[in-house]
Scaffold this motif. Sequence first.
Motif, PDB file in Angstrom:
ATOM      1  N   GLU A   2      26.909  23.384  55.496  1.00  0.00           N
ATOM      2  CA  GLU A   2      27.761  22.558  56.359  1.00  0.00           C
ATOM      3  C   GLU A   2      27.208  21.154  56.577  1.00  0.00           C
ATOM      4  O   GLU A   2      27.894  20.284  57.123  1.00  0.00           O
ATOM      5  CB  GLU A   2      27.964  23.250  57.718  1.00  0.00           C
ATOM      6  CG  GLU A   2      26.713  23.408  58.555  1.00  0.00           C
ATOM      7  CD  GLU A   2      25.960  24.693  58.258  1.00  0.00           C
ATOM      8  OE1 GLU A   2      25.096  25.066  59.083  1.00  0.00           O
ATOM      9  OE2 GLU A   2      26.248  25.326  57.215  1.00  0.00           O
TER      10      GLU A   2
ATOM     11  N   GLN B   4      21.475  23.171  54.491  1.00  0.00           N
ATOM     12  CA  GLN B   4      22.506  24.155  54.819  1.00  0.00           C
ATOM     13  C   GLN B   4      23.876  23.614  54.371  1.00  0.00           C
ATOM     14  O   GLN B   4      24.124  22.400  54.417  1.00  0.00           O
ATOM     15  CB  GLN B   4      22.507  24.434  56.322  1.00  0.00           C
ATOM     16  CG  GLN B   4      21.226  25.077  56.817  1.00  0.00           C
ATOM     17  CD  GLN B   4      21.275  25.401  58.297  1.00  0.00           C
ATOM     18  OE1 GLN B   4      22.347  25.436  58.892  1.00  0.00           O
ATOM     19  NE2 GLN B   4      20.116  25.639  58.884  1.00  0.00           N
TER      20      GLN B   4
ATOM     21  N   ALA C 276      15.962  29.295  57.713  1.00  0.00           N
ATOM     22  CA  ALA C 276      16.843  28.186  58.096  1.00  0.00           C
ATOM     23  C   ALA C 276      16.063  27.067  58.769  1.00  0.00           C
ATOM     24  O   ALA C 276      16.416  25.890  58.651  1.00  0.00           O
ATOM     25  CB  ALA C 276      17.949  28.705  59.015  1.00  0.00           C
TER      26      ALA C 276
ATOM     27  N   ARG D   2      18.358  30.623  48.181  1.00  0.00           N
ATOM     28  CA  ARG D   2      19.126  30.973  49.377  1.00  0.00           C
ATOM     29  C   ARG D   2      18.325  30.726  50.655  1.00  0.00           C
ATOM     30  O   ARG D   2      17.131  30.452  50.616  1.00  0.00           O
ATOM     31  CB  ARG D   2      19.533  32.448  49.290  1.00  0.00           C
ATOM     32  CG  ARG D   2      20.474  32.775  48.129  1.00  0.00           C
ATOM     33  CD  ARG D   2      20.640  34.273  47.905  1.00  0.00           C
ATOM     34  NE  ARG D   2      19.405  34.872  47.390  1.00  0.00           N
ATOM     35  CZ  ARG D   2      19.222  36.176  47.236  1.00  0.00           C
ATOM     36  NH1 ARG D   2      20.184  37.023  47.568  1.00  0.00           N
ATOM     37  NH2 ARG D   2      18.077  36.643  46.757  1.00  0.00           N
TER      38      ARG D   2
ATOM     39  N   GLU E   1      22.262  33.361  52.165  1.00  0.00           N
ATOM     40  CA  GLU E   1      23.388  32.509  51.783  1.00  0.00           C
ATOM     41  C   GLU E   1      22.848  31.398  50.897  1.00  0.00           C
ATOM     42  O   GLU E   1      21.731  30.921  51.095  1.00  0.00           O
ATOM     43  CB  GLU E   1      24.045  31.922  53.035  1.00  0.00           C
ATOM     44  CG  GLU E   1      25.245  31.039  52.752  1.00  0.00           C
ATOM     45  CD  GLU E   1      25.873  30.469  54.020  1.00  0.00           C
ATOM     46  OE1 GLU E   1      26.674  29.535  53.913  1.00  0.00           O
ATOM     47  OE2 GLU E   1      25.532  30.961  55.121  1.00  0.00           O
TER      48      GLU E   1
ATOM     49  N   ARG F  31      18.400  32.180  55.037  1.00  0.00           N
ATOM     50  CA  ARG F  31      18.981  33.163  55.962  1.00  0.00           C
ATOM     51  C   ARG F  31      19.817  32.430  57.000  1.00  0.00           C
ATOM     52  O   ARG F  31      19.306  31.599  57.749  1.00  0.00           O
ATOM     53  CB  ARG F  31      17.884  33.994  56.628  1.00  0.00           C
ATOM     54  CG  ARG F  31      17.166  34.898  55.633  1.00  0.00           C
ATOM     55  CD  ARG F  31      16.444  36.046  56.313  1.00  0.00           C
ATOM     56  NE  ARG F  31      15.737  36.853  55.318  1.00  0.00           N
ATOM     57  CZ  ARG F  31      16.296  37.814  54.600  1.00  0.00           C
ATOM     58  NH1 ARG F  31      17.585  38.097  54.777  1.00  0.00           N
ATOM     59  NH2 ARG F  31      15.599  38.501  53.710  1.00  0.00           N
ATOM     60  N   ASN F  32      21.114  32.760  57.048  1.00  0.00           N
ATOM     61  CA  ASN F  32      22.008  32.086  57.978  1.00  0.00           C
ATOM     62  C   ASN F  32      21.859  32.642  59.391  1.00  0.00           C
ATOM     63  O   ASN F  32      20.976  33.483  59.651  1.00  0.00           O
ATOM     64  CB  ASN F  32      23.460  32.174  57.494  1.00  0.00           C
ATOM     65  CG  ASN F  32      23.934  33.609  57.337  1.00  0.00           C
ATOM     66  OD1 ASN F  32      23.438  34.523  58.003  1.00  0.00           O
ATOM     67  ND2 ASN F  32      24.924  33.814  56.474  1.00  0.00           N
ATOM     68  N   ALA F  33      22.725  32.192  60.297  1.00  0.00           N
ATOM     69  CA  ALA F  33      22.611  32.582  61.707  1.00  0.00           C
ATOM     70  C   ALA F  33      22.750  34.086  61.900  1.00  0.00           C
ATOM     71  O   ALA F  33      22.236  34.643  62.877  1.00  0.00           O
ATOM     72  CB  ALA F  33      23.661  31.845  62.529  1.00  0.00           C
TER      73      ALA F  33
END
Length: 431
Positions: free
Chosen positions: A300, A298, A254, A374, A383, A376-378
Amino acid sequence: MLDISQLRRDLDGVVQRLEARKSPQPFLDVERFTSLEGERKRLQTRTEELQAKRNSLSKQIGQLKGKGEDTAPVMAEVAGIADELKASADRLEVIQFELSALLMGVPNLPHESVPVGADEGGNVEVRRWGTPRQFDFAVKDHVDLGAPLGLDFETGAALSGSRFTFLRGPIARLHRALAQFMLDVQTGEHGYTECYTPYIVNREILEGTGQLPKFKEDMFWVLRGGDEDQAEQYLISTSEISLTNTVRGQIVDAEQLPIKLTAHSPCFRSEAGSAGRDTRGMIRQHQFDKVEMVQIVQPEKSYEALEQMTAHAEAILQKLGLPYRVLSLCTGDMGFSASKTYDLEVWVPAQGAYREISSCSNCEAFQARRMQARFRNAQGKPELVHTLNGSGLAVGRALVAVLENYQEADGAIRVPEVLRPYMGGLDILRG
């Protein structure tokens, strides 16, 4: 590619959103999809039943062995189950392939903010910048202006056929100056990393960004040394293809996002469906140059990035002093992979019209799903990223706009101030 789980949850809703694209042909073969899905569910249910029965029979075999009884009949039944499971697994693999192939031809879903319309007539103007120049003499088009400066369509056609152009002398230098200027702005002011990419890519790369399979006839194919058995390869129609695919099959951290890339490259388009359009001049060519911008972000943050990228393209036109307008494309005029697109159209005096010079699109997760790109999200889970692309700008069309907007009564061209350092200080071009 669309998320197949979304189609399974809300097929009617997806079809309704696809219908907003206003194509005369259905994008999704609903009957075929429903049939394949029904068979997939039946096979998966049957597979679960068989696995449960096999487990039960395996326990029964153990019990029979413990009692010293004959296990052959039960073992034969287990063997039959194994054969059926293998056949089911093979059929499921075929079904998954067919579903995937079906979805490869389905475009992205329009974002809720996209205006609904059937064609370019439904596009909505968002804003304008600059005032078109009022000339006190009869304006010439870029073909007549460029000829004394080295714009040579005859040589281009003799070398490669129609819709190819040969540039020499002052106009070739101006073309190079525009590309260098665009790269310097995007890297120095907007934070993009400059790249140099291959101009030939493999089939799966074009599938990743959505040019294949739907637009194969608009691509130039490559065949090396008469080897008909080689892997499919194509000349790129935009460096978006190669830049976006740099994260193909990866899980990026991320902290690496956003990834912002730019490249100057030739672009090759056969445009099989565009016969008869813009046959005069450089507006529509089989080979043209473009400075491309790509952002990988990302989810969002992707719509914030779309506005930012559009502003980055606008900055080039503003620095060149070229009047333009921004359009929000309607559902019927958007590209295959886009969820939302802004077009920038520059003023072309000889046509008395605004003409497209950049498209900036948010593809959301559509391309990422095809590429399996992809982050790696929080929560540390993989993702899908969102991908965006935009022209910053089309170099040939920028050349057209500079020639026509900066012409003088005697046919000379004033060099925009921001380009003069790239032109050795020249402020006027004469034939």
